[in-house]
Design a protein around this motif. Structure first.
Motif, PDB file in Angstrom:
ATOM      1  N   ALA A   1      34.240  62.516  28.197  1.00 19.10           N
ATOM      2  CA  ALA A   1      32.915  63.145  28.295  1.00 19.10           C
ATOM      3  C   ALA A   1      32.196  62.705  29.566  1.00 19.10           C
ATOM      4  O   ALA A   1      31.265  63.372  30.022  1.00 19.10           O
ATOM      5  CB  ALA A   1      32.075  62.791  27.070  1.00 19.10           C
ATOM      6  N   GLY A   2      32.627  61.576  30.144  1.00 21.92           N
ATOM      7  CA  GLY A   2      32.013  61.114  31.384  1.00 21.92           C
ATOM      8  C   GLY A   2      30.589  60.643  31.178  1.00 21.92           C
ATOM      9  O   GLY A   2      30.208  60.172  30.105  1.00 21.92           O
ATOM     10  N   LEU A   3      29.763  60.781  32.227  1.00 22.37           N
ATOM     11  CA  LEU A   3      28.360  60.385  32.126  1.00 22.37           C
ATOM     12  C   LEU A   3      27.615  61.357  31.211  1.00 22.37           C
ATOM     13  O   LEU A   3      27.941  62.538  31.149  1.00 22.37           O
ATOM     14  CB  LEU A   3      27.726  60.367  33.515  1.00 22.37           C
TER      15      LEU A   3
ATOM     16  N   ALA B   1      30.827  55.700  20.714  1.00 20.98           N
ATOM     17  CA  ALA B   1      31.597  55.852  21.952  1.00 20.98           C
ATOM     18  C   ALA B   1      33.043  55.421  21.731  1.00 20.98           C
ATOM     19  O   ALA B   1      33.315  54.442  21.033  1.00 20.98           O
ATOM     20  CB  ALA B   1      30.958  55.020  23.063  1.00 20.98           C
ATOM     21  N   GLU B   2      33.975  56.158  22.331  1.00 16.87           N
ATOM     22  CA  GLU B   2      35.393  55.837  22.164  1.00 16.87           C
ATOM     23  C   GLU B   2      35.702  54.419  22.636  1.00 16.87           C
ATOM     24  O   GLU B   2      36.576  53.743  22.070  1.00 16.87           O
ATOM     25  CB  GLU B   2      36.249  56.846  22.940  1.00 16.87           C
ATOM     26  N   ALA B   3      34.973  53.952  23.653  1.00 15.05           N
ATOM     27  CA  ALA B   3      35.217  52.609  24.179  1.00 15.05           C
ATOM     28  C   ALA B   3      35.073  51.543  23.101  1.00 15.05           C
ATOM     29  O   ALA B   3      35.742  50.503  23.145  1.00 15.05           O
ATOM     30  CB  ALA B   3      34.256  52.319  25.332  1.00 15.05           C
TER      31      ALA B   3
ATOM     32  N   ALA C   1      26.990  67.798  21.342  1.00 18.04           N
ATOM     33  CA  ALA C   1      27.757  68.834  22.033  1.00 18.04           C
ATOM     34  C   ALA C   1      28.941  68.235  22.788  1.00 18.04           C
ATOM     35  O   ALA C   1      29.986  68.884  22.926  1.00 18.04           O
ATOM     36  CB  ALA C   1      26.845  69.585  23.002  1.00 18.04           C
ATOM     37  N   ALA C   2      28.794  67.001  23.272  1.00 15.25           N
ATOM     38  CA  ALA C   2      29.862  66.360  24.056  1.00 15.25           C
ATOM     39  C   ALA C   2      30.871  65.620  23.180  1.00 15.25           C
ATOM     40  O   ALA C   2      31.943  65.238  23.660  1.00 15.25           O
ATOM     41  CB  ALA C   2      29.248  65.389  25.059  1.00 15.25           C
ATOM     42  N   SER C   3      30.551  65.420  21.913  1.00 19.08           N
ATOM     43  CA  SER C   3      31.409  64.633  21.031  1.00 19.08           C
ATOM     44  C   SER C   3      32.505  65.467  20.388  1.00 19.08           C
ATOM     45  O   SER C   3      32.406  66.699  20.308  1.00 19.08           O
ATOM     46  CB  SER C   3      30.568  63.972  19.927  1.00 19.08           C
TER      47      SER C   3
END
Length: 298
Positions: A212-214, A174-176, A269-271
């Motif tokens: 990407a959100g949730l 995760a980017e966070a 797919a979201a990354s």
């Protein structure tokens, strides 16, 4: 009819094979001790069959397994008869914390897929970040214990240099995680470590952006999917590993693997792509470099 988890059998087989090799004993000698064929010993070491505690005790005697480890192996032998479709390992249970169950599995895997929403994956941690992570998770540890934990983690990282078949590692982070505020220089060095690891052909680091959100893995949390080589040269059934403060869960039922395969596909797919992820990590490293070494700092 319930299908038992393969995890205790697989870990027991790994341990018995290692102790047999270390003792310089042949499969024939092991087979004679338990009154079975060499093929039976091979199946035990491959984790494809459950093993009575009496036979495990006989093998431990032949291999001169230390008493403490012997009790752990006997505990695993009892677990091989469990009819649970998943396997929960509690650190206070029959198999003690010092017996590195996950490490044994990881060492024989051919591919790992890891989702890390809170930390850089242990196989990709640089020394400074590694020490910070260990202290954060177990703040009561002495410096000596922190060093011991770090040394184990560094030994696991050598799987990425295993010859001739290095571990294939695919990580979605995760980017966070990259935005965490750490002591000066720690995150910058870690980002550089990630960039270096990304240059390896068998390592893929991808970032799940904040945009990407949730996502589907919000409920799953961090997890690792381990793939193992099969006898025919293919890939055996996967195992999913998840960890908590008090234990770890291992899942290998086909329905559970299918569910995590779906989560992994959604995350992928979201990354960002591998190239985009490298660019994002590089930008973040430049930001830190400018901030930590700029002329007007302080």
């Amino acid at each position: 009819m319930a299908v038992a988890s393969t995890v205790p059998r697989r870990i027991l087989g790994i341990a018995l094979r290692r102790f047999r090799t270390r003792a310089g004993k042949t499969m024939r000698e092991a087979a004679d001790v338990i009154g079975q064929s060499e093929q039976s010993v091979r199946r035990i070491e491959q984790g494809t069959v459950s093993t009575p505690t009496g036979k495990v005790a006989n093998l431990c005697e032949l291999y001169a397994v230390p008493a403490q480890t012997r009790q752990a192996l006997l505990g695993l032998a009892k677990e091989t008869k469990s009819t649970a479709a998943c396997w929960w390992h509690s650190y206070a249970d029959v198999v003690p914390a010092w017996f590195e169950l996950y490490v044994a599995l990881e060492a024989t895997a051919c591919r790992l897929r890891c989702f890390d929403p809170l930390l850089v994956n242990g196989l990709l941690q640089g020394d400074a970040y590694m020490a910070e992570a260990i202290r954060a998770i177990e703040p009561e540890l002495s410096e000596e214990d922190v060093d011991a934990r770090a040394e184990l983690r560094r030994s696991r990282q050598r799987l990425l240099a295993r010859f001739p078949d290095p571990l294939r590692l695919e990580v979605i982070i995760a980017e966070a995680v990259l935005l965490a505020e750490l002591p000066e220089g720690v995150m910058r060095a870690q980002l550089w470590h990630l960039l270096q690891a990304s240059e390896l052909p068998h390592v893929q680091v991808r970032v799940l952006p904040l945009s990407a959100g949730l996502h589907q893995a919000a409920v799953a949390g961090p997890f690792t999917m381990l793939d193992f080589p099969a006898e025919d040269g293919g890939v055996a059934a996967s195992t999913v590993y998840g960890e908590s403060l008090t234990g770890a869960i291992y899942l290998d039922a086909s329905s559970e693997i299918a569910a995590y395969d779906g989560v992994w596909a959604a995350l992928a797919a979201a990354s960002l792509s591998k190239t985009e992820s490298i660019e994002l990590i590089s930008r973040r490293m430049k930001e830190l470099n400018d901030r930590e070494s700029g002329p007007d700092r302080g």
